[in-house]
Design a protein around this motif. Structure first.
Motif, short mmCIF file in Angstrom:
data_model
loop_
_atom_site.label_atom_id
_atom_site.label_comp_id
_atom_site.label_asym_id
_atom_site.label_seq_id
_atom_site.Cartn_x
_atom_site.Cartn_y
_atom_site.Cartn_z
N ILE A 226 4.77 82.40 29.03
CA ILE A 226 4.70 83.86 28.85
C ILE A 226 5.15 84.57 30.13
O ILE A 226 5.92 85.53 30.09
CB ILE A 226 3.28 84.28 28.43
N ASP A 227 4.70 84.07 31.28
CA ASP A 227 5.14 84.67 32.54
C ASP A 227 6.67 84.59 32.67
O ASP A 227 7.31 85.54 33.13
CB ASP A 227 4.52 83.94 33.74
N GLU A 228 7.23 83.44 32.30
CA GLU A 228 8.70 83.28 32.39
C GLU A 228 9.42 84.30 31.51
O GLU A 228 10.43 84.89 31.90
CB GLU A 228 9.10 81.87 31.96
N ILE A 229 8.91 84.46 30.28
CA ILE A 229 9.56 85.38 29.34
C ILE A 229 9.44 86.82 29.86
O ILE A 229 10.41 87.58 29.85
CB ILE A 229 8.94 85.23 27.94
N GLU A 230 8.26 87.16 30.36
CA GLU A 230 8.07 88.55 30.81
C GLU A 230 8.87 88.84 32.08
O GLU A 230 9.43 89.94 32.24
CB GLU A 230 6.57 88.83 30.99
N ALA A 231 8.97 87.85 32.98
CA ALA A 231 9.76 88.06 34.20
C ALA A 231 11.24 88.23 33.85
O ALA A 231 11.96 89.04 34.46
CB ALA A 231 9.57 86.88 35.15
N THR A 232 11.70 87.48 32.86
CA THR A 232 13.11 87.58 32.45
C THR A 232 13.36 88.90 31.73
O THR A 232 14.39 89.55 31.95
CB THR A 232 13.49 86.36 31.58
N ASP A 233 12.42 89.35 30.90
CA ASP A 233 12.52 90.69 30.30
C ASP A 233 12.70 91.76 31.38
O ASP A 233 13.51 92.67 31.23
CB ASP A 233 11.22 91.04 29.54
N ALA A 234 11.92 91.63 32.46
CA ALA A 234 11.97 92.65 33.51
C ALA A 234 13.35 92.68 34.17
O ALA A 234 13.89 93.76 34.46
CB ALA A 234 10.87 92.39 34.55
N LEU A 235 13.94 91.49 34.39
CA LEU A 235 15.29 91.44 34.97
C LEU A 235 16.31 92.04 34.00
O LEU A 235 17.24 92.74 34.42
CB LEU A 235 15.65 89.99 35.31
N ILE A 236 16.14 91.76 32.72
CA ILE A 236 17.07 92.31 31.72
C ILE A 236 16.97 93.84 31.70
O ILE A 236 17.99 94.54 31.67
CB ILE A 236 16.76 91.69 30.33
N ARG A 237 15.74 94.36 31.76
CA ARG A 237 15.59 95.82 31.78
C ARG A 237 16.21 96.42 33.04
O ARG A 237 16.79 97.51 33.00
CB ARG A 237 14.10 96.21 31.66
N GLU A 238 16.12 95.69 34.15
CA GLU A 238 16.75 96.16 35.38
C GLU A 238 18.28 96.19 35.23
O GLU A 238 18.95 97.11 35.71
CB GLU A 238 16.33 95.25 36.55
N ALA A 239 18.84 95.20 34.55
CA ALA A 239 20.29 95.19 34.32
C ALA A 239 20.71 96.39 33.47
O ALA A 239 21.71 97.06 33.77
CB ALA A 239 20.71 93.87 33.66
N TYR A 240 19.96 96.68 32.41
CA TYR A 240 20.26 97.86 31.59
C TYR A 240 20.16 99.13 32.44
O TYR A 240 20.98 100.04 32.31
CB TYR A 240 19.30 97.97 30.40
N ARG A 241 19.13 99.17 33.32
CA ARG A 241 18.95 100.36 34.14
C ARG A 241 20.17 100.55 35.06
O ARG A 241 20.70 101.65 35.19
CB ARG A 241 17.67 100.23 34.97
N ARG A 242 20.63 99.45 35.68
CA ARG A 242 21.80 99.54 36.55
C ARG A 242 23.04 100.00 35.79
O ARG A 242 23.92 100.65 36.35
CB ARG A 242 22.12 98.18 37.17
N ALA A 243 23.10 99.61 34.51
CA ALA A 243 24.26 99.96 33.69
C ALA A 243 24.19 101.41 33.21
O ALA A 243 25.18 101.94 32.73
CB ALA A 243 24.35 99.02 32.49
N GLY A 244 23.00 102.01 33.31
CA GLY A 244 22.83 103.35 32.76
C GLY A 244 22.81 103.34 31.24
O GLY A 244 23.16 104.32 30.59
N VAL A 245 22.39 102.22 30.68
CA VAL A 245 22.34 102.06 29.22
C VAL A 245 20.87 101.86 28.86
O VAL A 245 20.18 101.05 29.49
CB VAL A 245 23.14 100.81 28.78
N PRO A 246 20.35 102.60 27.87
CA PRO A 246 18.95 102.40 27.50
C PRO A 246 18.71 100.99 26.97
O PRO A 246 19.49 100.50 26.15
CB PRO A 246 18.68 103.44 26.41
N ALA A 247 17.66 100.36 27.44
CA ALA A 247 17.31 99.02 26.93
C ALA A 247 16.70 99.17 25.55
O ALA A 247 15.98 100.13 25.29
CB ALA A 247 16.32 98.34 27.88
N PRO A 248 16.96 98.23 24.65
CA PRO A 248 16.31 98.30 23.33
C PRO A 248 14.81 98.05 23.47
O PRO A 248 14.37 97.42 24.43
CB PRO A 248 16.99 97.17 22.55
N ASP A 249 14.04 98.54 22.51
CA ASP A 249 12.59 98.29 22.54
C ASP A 249 12.31 96.80 22.47
O ASP A 249 11.45 96.29 23.17
CB ASP A 249 11.91 99.00 21.36
N ALA A 250 13.03 96.12 21.59
CA ALA A 250 12.82 94.68 21.41
C ALA A 250 14.02 93.93 21.99
O ALA A 250 15.14 94.06 21.49
CB ALA A 250 12.66 94.36 19.93
#
Ligand SMILES: [Zn+2]
Length: 191
Positions: free
Chosen positions: A74-98
């Motif tokens: 679970i920690d691995e999945i949540e840490a990877t989610d956080a990196l993915i959300r950071e990538a969307y943030r850098r792109a200026g693209v809203p991350a999907p809810d899921a």
């Protein structure tokens, strides 16, 4: 019938050339990213988001089924989610809810990781065909492209959608030039 592409285990050295091929063909794919690769490649992941691809979670370390206690997974999945959300943030693209999730090696029968998915209320994204582009040595680009075409033909005959699982990276940071070339051949055929 829809034909979709997905790529696991990146980002890696072959990811930028693969993005070039997809961009030239106006093809949008889903990338199931490894957190351990993503941490040093957030700009590549931001490019994916900017170019319309979907970013998915493939855990941090690509551990085998049963190798991790549930809480660590679970920690691995949540840490990877956080990196993915950071990538969307850098792109200026809203991350999907899921954020889509695909477990390493796929969800197997009697897989104890199913309990983790239930706890997290996450769906699992499988595939209709997995290519052996992860093998060493990898099949030739033409052999991979032929396998893709054969699967598309068989699926079309049964009116079934197609979701390919291919590999643009690895947990060891390998390049996947045959995958890039196979996708280029396949997309050119469908132009
Ligand atoms: Zn994988």
């Amino acid at each position: 019938m829809s034909i979709r592409l997905s790529f696991d285990d990146g980002p890696g050295p072959s990811t930028p050339p693969l993005l070039d091929v997809l961009h030239a063909a106006s093809c949008e794919a889903t990338f199931f990213l490894l957190g351990q690769n993503l941490a040093g490649a957030l700009d590549v992941a931001a490019r994916m988001a900017r170019e319309g691809h979907r970013l998915g979670n493939h855990t941090h370390s690509h551990a085998r089924p049963g190798a991790l206690p549930d809480d660590v997974l679970i920690d691995e999945i949540e840490a990877t989610d956080a990196l993915i959300r950071e990538a969307y943030r850098r792109a200026g693209v809203p991350a999907p809810d899921a954020i889509p999730l695909r477990l390493p090696y796929g969800l197997m029968p009697q897989d104890n990781r199913a309990g983790v998915l239930a706890r997290l209320q996450r769906e699992h994204t499988g595939w209709t065909a997995i290519l052996d582009d992860w093998q060493r040595p990898a099949p030739s680009p033409q052999a991979l492209c032929d396998a893709m075409c054969a699967h598309v033909d068989a699926s079309a005959a049964q009116h079934r959608d197609v979701l390919f699982c291919m590999h643009d990276g690895s947990r060891h940071g390998e390049a996947r030039p045959n995958t890039v070339e196979a996708v280029r051949l396949f997309l050119n055929l469908r132009d």
